[in-house]
Design an enzyme around this catalytic site. Structure first.
Site, PDB file in Angstrom:
ATOM      1  N   LYS A  41       0.938  -1.188   0.205  1.00  0.00           N
ATOM      2  CA  LYS A  41       0.052   0.149  -0.097  1.00  0.00           C
ATOM      3  C   LYS A  41       0.948   1.392  -0.036  1.00  0.00           C
ATOM      4  CE  LYS A  41      -3.794   2.126   2.891  1.00  0.00           C
ATOM      5  NZ  LYS A  41      -4.576   1.828   4.041  1.00  0.00           N
ATOM      6  N   SER A 118      -9.440   2.018   3.108  1.00  0.00           N
ATOM      7  CA  SER A 118      -8.596   2.892   2.219  1.00  0.00           C
ATOM      8  C   SER A 118      -7.524   1.878   1.357  1.00  0.00           C
ATOM      9  CB  SER A 118      -7.693   3.729   2.838  1.00  0.00           C
ATOM     10  OG  SER A 118      -6.849   3.192   3.782  1.00  0.00           O
ATOM     11  N   SER A 142      -9.784  -0.310   7.308  1.00  0.00           N
ATOM     12  CA  SER A 142      -9.065  -0.123   5.954  1.00  0.00           C
ATOM     13  C   SER A 142      -8.660  -1.338   5.454  1.00  0.00           C
ATOM     14  CB  SER A 142      -8.240   1.181   5.987  1.00  0.00           C
ATOM     15  OG  SER A 142      -8.770   2.072   6.273  1.00  0.00           O
TER      16      SER A 142
END
Length: 398
Positions: A41, A118, A142
């Site tokens: 990420k 996210s 997330s």
């Protein structure tokens, strides 16, 4: 799945990786994860790359990382190889799965619905089979939300279980590194590398369903779970009716919002002040700005609610060891949904995800509901230090 998928009449779902040349880092020639590939990420450092946190203005005002994040080093040393950085929502401060600069990572399980955020790109990369596992972060859901939406396995370990060195923080008392995988075996193998201290050695026989959470679901989602839970019947030790004040008590979700926004402002308020007005989307900007007005009284009230939930939940888990809850209460949001609907979705999600976020207890999401329209996950929640035992339980269940 590496290309974009066109969805008539609405926005287009994209590949999960950041645009441009794909970042790669080869792992050691031998190790526990030898031959596996993973993605990272874009709020986690990779040496030589700018950690952009999904925001071009942030990237333009920061230098490239001079070393890998500690967790990346651990994985590389055990033979896993990085094959790309994945899209995150801006500043990792949303749970929808939409980045206005880099697009909407595809949800392969439901292409007309958001992957969730996210850590949207990481979940998408795993769900589309482009990597064996992927790293994400979880502050308010997330990892858990995109894992549920995309029909993959995901884990938010105990708060503090993994080193956060080399990770851009959002709200440090909530931030946790986690990961996604397409199989319980790979999820557990990664855990064997990362969760190497203070883990429970005894195995769990099964889990208890936390009835109040299922009873609080909307009718459609409740019906989907009732049908799908049959696959876990032999591992279910019973249903727990004990009242925890959750998820019906909105004060816990409000406590999370208060504490998270304040911590986010403390971490990044100076950057937000100096950035152009349009550097962040309006909804994320408003959440940052809400943090600057939180007063001492509101903080005290939020911490009291947090401690209350932690105490109550500790008593529940000490008695039942592992409980199962729906990971999320709603089907994934449809692509094309406007801000009012997105805001309602965020509010509802937090009523579920705040449980592990506020208590700091580990939560593992496994695929449960799979119909023609969506995917929904079932979560196991236990005591800190029980992650590996829960991962082994999931190996047996799935």
């Amino acid at each position: 799945m590496s290309g974009a998928e066109s969805i008539p009449g609405i926005q287009t779902a994209q590949a999960p990786f950041l645009p441009g040349e794909r970042y790669q880092a080869r792992g050691a020639t031998a190790g526990k994860l030898s031959g596996l590939t993973f993605a990272v990420k874009d709020n986690i450092d990779l040496c030589g790359a700018i950690t952009g946190v999904g925001n071009p203005h942030w990237a333009a005002t920061h230098h490239a990382a001079t070393s890998h994040a500690e967790i990346v080093k651990q994985l590389l040393s055990e033979g896993a190889s990085v094959i790309g950085k994945t899209i995150t929502e801006e500043m990792a401060y949303s749970i929808i799965g939409d980045n206005r600069h880099f697009g909407i990572p595809l949800n392969p399980a439901s292409p007309h619905r958001f992957a969730g955020g996210s850590s949207s790109g990481s979940a998408s990369a795993v769900a589309s089979g482009q990597v064996d596992f992927a790293l994400g972060t979880d502050t308010a859901g997330s990892v858990r939300i995109p894992a549920s939406n995309c029909g993959v396995f995901g884990i938010r370990p105990n708060h503090g279980a993994l080193p956060m060195s080399g990770v851009v923080p959002l709200a440090p008392s909530f931030d946790v590194l986690g990961w996604f995988a397409n199989s319980p075996d790979i999820l557990a193998r990664v855990g064997e590398v990362l969760l190497n201290e203070g883990q429970r050695t005894a195995e769990f026989e099964g889990f208890h369903l936390f009835e109040p959470a299922f009873a609080a679901l909307p009718p459609d989602e409740q019906a989907l779970f009732e049908v799908s839970l049959g696959q876990f019947k032999e591992h279910c030790l019973g249903r727990v009716d004990q009242e925890l004040g959750w998820p019906a008590a909105s004060k816990y979700a409000q406590a999370h919002r208060t504490l998270q926004s304040r911590e986010a402002w403390v971490e990044h308020g100076s950057w937000v002040r100096q950035a152009p007005e349009d550097a962040l989307p309006p909804d994320i900007l408003s959440r940052f700005r809400a943090g600057r007005t939180v007063d001492t009284g509101a903080l005290e009230q939020a911490n009291e609610a947090r401690n209350e939930l932690r105490t109550n939940f500790l008593g529940l888990i000490n008695r039942f060891e592992v409980i199962a809850i729906p990971t999320v209460p709603l089907k994934p949001l449809k692509i094309g949904s406007r801000e009012p609907e997105r805001d309602r979705y965020r509010q509802e999600m937090l009523h579920w995800t705040c449980l592990a976020s506020l208590t700091g207890f580990p939560e593992i999401t496994v695929p449960c509901v799979a119909d023609d329209d969506c995917r929904l996950g079932l979560s196991l929640v236990g005591l800190p230090g029980s992650e590996q035992a829960m991962l082994n339980l999931i190996r047996r269940i799935m």
